[in-house]
Design an enzyme around this catalytic site. Structure first.
Site, PDB file in Angstrom:
ATOM      1  N   GLU A 244      44.426  21.610  69.595  1.00  0.00           N
ATOM      2  CA  GLU A 244      45.896  21.634  69.591  1.00  0.00           C
ATOM      3  C   GLU A 244      46.440  22.070  70.948  1.00  0.00           C
ATOM      4  OE1 GLU A 244      49.976  23.434  68.740  1.00  0.00           O
ATOM      5  OE2 GLU A 244      48.207  24.261  69.730  1.00  0.00           O
TER       6      GLU A 244
ATOM      7  N   ASP B 162      51.941  27.838  62.269  1.00  0.00           N
ATOM      8  CA  ASP B 162      51.778  28.251  63.666  1.00  0.00           C
ATOM      9  C   ASP B 162      52.811  29.328  63.963  1.00  0.00           C
ATOM     10  OD1 ASP B 162      50.904  28.296  66.333  1.00  0.00           O
ATOM     11  OD2 ASP B 162      50.735  26.130  66.421  1.00  0.00           O
TER      12      ASP B 162
END
Length: 378
Positions: A223, A246
């Site tokens: 990511e 997140d």
């Protein structure tokens, strides 16, 4: 006696305290997540969940549903940002490239680790020119990363190579956990080991729930490198819904006060808009059915749910949402301070609230749950 050991302590928060700490101490640069993946696979196995990895390195486990309805992909990334060795100087100093959004102003004097293998990692320090020799012009200059070097104590290139360090060796901030006042902790890679810990806790809750949709748990890779690691998992799983976990930028410090109203310790947060215009024109506007779902779940469970809208922040949901015919997506998360620095800060109460919110919201998904946007959009 620790606070969480006291009678009446929150067991979810207690488990998360341990999970987050142990995950933050495992190095796992983008593209080099193996140690983290194997550790999480062990945690899932302890819950009775089998897991598998795809060729990119994503870790996938499935909690089979007991009701019909849309399938869910719940995911967070395992990797962290850092550096890659690009040159070894004859005198033993090491030059590096950045991997991910590493802030150059935060690099000087940082303690780092060359990840050459479990039990064989090599410590180093990002050099900072001696203050006594720093000119007035240099005093306020941020050194560009091509000019920095790491000193690991070696006096020759041969010694560096003999220690297992070579071109391409991963380098991360030295793993660390710092317990702050109350429920707050600082550490390396809070982004997004805290999200991974929350998924493990949610898995525990889902397995105990009598009614649940099919939920694919994905711990994704790369990511911080290109935001697309989770895409391969989404292509294979073809979920109807994608829920990404997140960081959410906390804005309760003087330097962030104009950016929003997200407070550390104020509960989990939901992103209503994210966009990244610096080299990547992408972002996520959440599906209205999921905004409504988690809003209702938060109210029903008495969980405070904060709201965020930000430019400059991007997650891999930006790409997952575009898979196949489109995936109904949303970014949920926890407030964090000091993101992408060597020590990020989060609050365990926010993580516990996020785990409860996810269990409650996902538990409301069944055959009657509609993803028809016209039912929600005015």
């Amino acid at each position: 006696m620790a606070t969480d050991d006291l009678p009446g302590a929150d067991p979810v928060k207690q488990r998360l305290r341990g999970l987050v700490a142990e995950l933050m101490l495992i190095p796992g640069l983008s593209g080099h997540e193996g140690r983290v993946r194997r550790h999480i696979a062990g945690l899932l196995s302890g819950l009775g969940l089998a897991s598998r990895s795809d060729r990119l390195g994503n870790l996938i486990a499935t909690v089979e549903g007991t009701v019909a309805g849309p399938s869910v992909m719940l995911f967070a990334h395992m990797d962290q940002l850092g550096l890659i060795v690009r040159k070894i100087e004859p005198g033993g100093l090491v030059r590096v490239e950045r991997l991910g959004g590493v802030p150059e102003k935060a690099l000087a004097s940082q303690s780092v680790v060359f990840c050459v293998g479990a039990g064989r990692d090599v410590p180093g320090v990002i050099a900072n020119k001696s203050h006594h020799a720093t000119s007035q012009e240099e005093k306020y200059r941020v050194l560009p990363y091509p000019e920095i070097y790491i000193d690991a104590g070696f006096d020759s290139a041969a010694a560096v190579l003999a220690a297992g360090i070579d071109i391409g060796t991963p380098v991360v901030y030295a793993p660390k956990v710092v317990e702050l006042a109350g429920d707050r902790i600082a550490g390396t890679a809070v982004d997004d080991r805290a999200g991974c810990a929350v998924i493990v806790e949610v898995a525990r809750a889902l397995l105990a729930a009598p009614r649940r949709p099919t939920v694919h748990l994905v711990f994704s890779v790369q990511e911080e490198f290109n935001l697309r690691g989770a895409v391969t998992a989404a292509q294979a799983l073809a979920p109807d819904i994608a829920i990404q976990l997140d960081i959410i930028l906390a804005t309760d410090t003087p330097d962030m006060a104009q950016r929003g109203d997200v407070r550390l310790g104020g509960g989990p947060a939901m992103s209503l808009y994210s966009f990244h215009g610096r080299g990547t024109l992408n972002g996520t506007i959440p599906h209205p059915a999921l905004v409504a779902l988690f809003g209702e779940a938060a109210r029903g469970e008495g969980i405070p749910l904060q709201r965020s809208a930000h430019v400059g922040l991007l997650t891999d949901s930006s790409y997952v949402q575009l898979v196949n015919e489109g995936v109904a997506s949303i970014d949920l998360g926890y407030p964090a301070r000091g993101t992408h620095s060597s020590l990020e800060i989060c609050d365990l109460s926010d993580l516990a609230g996020l785990a409860r919110l996810l269990a409650a919201g996902i538990g409301r998904i069944d055959e009657s749950f509609s993803l028809d946007r016209d039912r929600y959009e005015t």
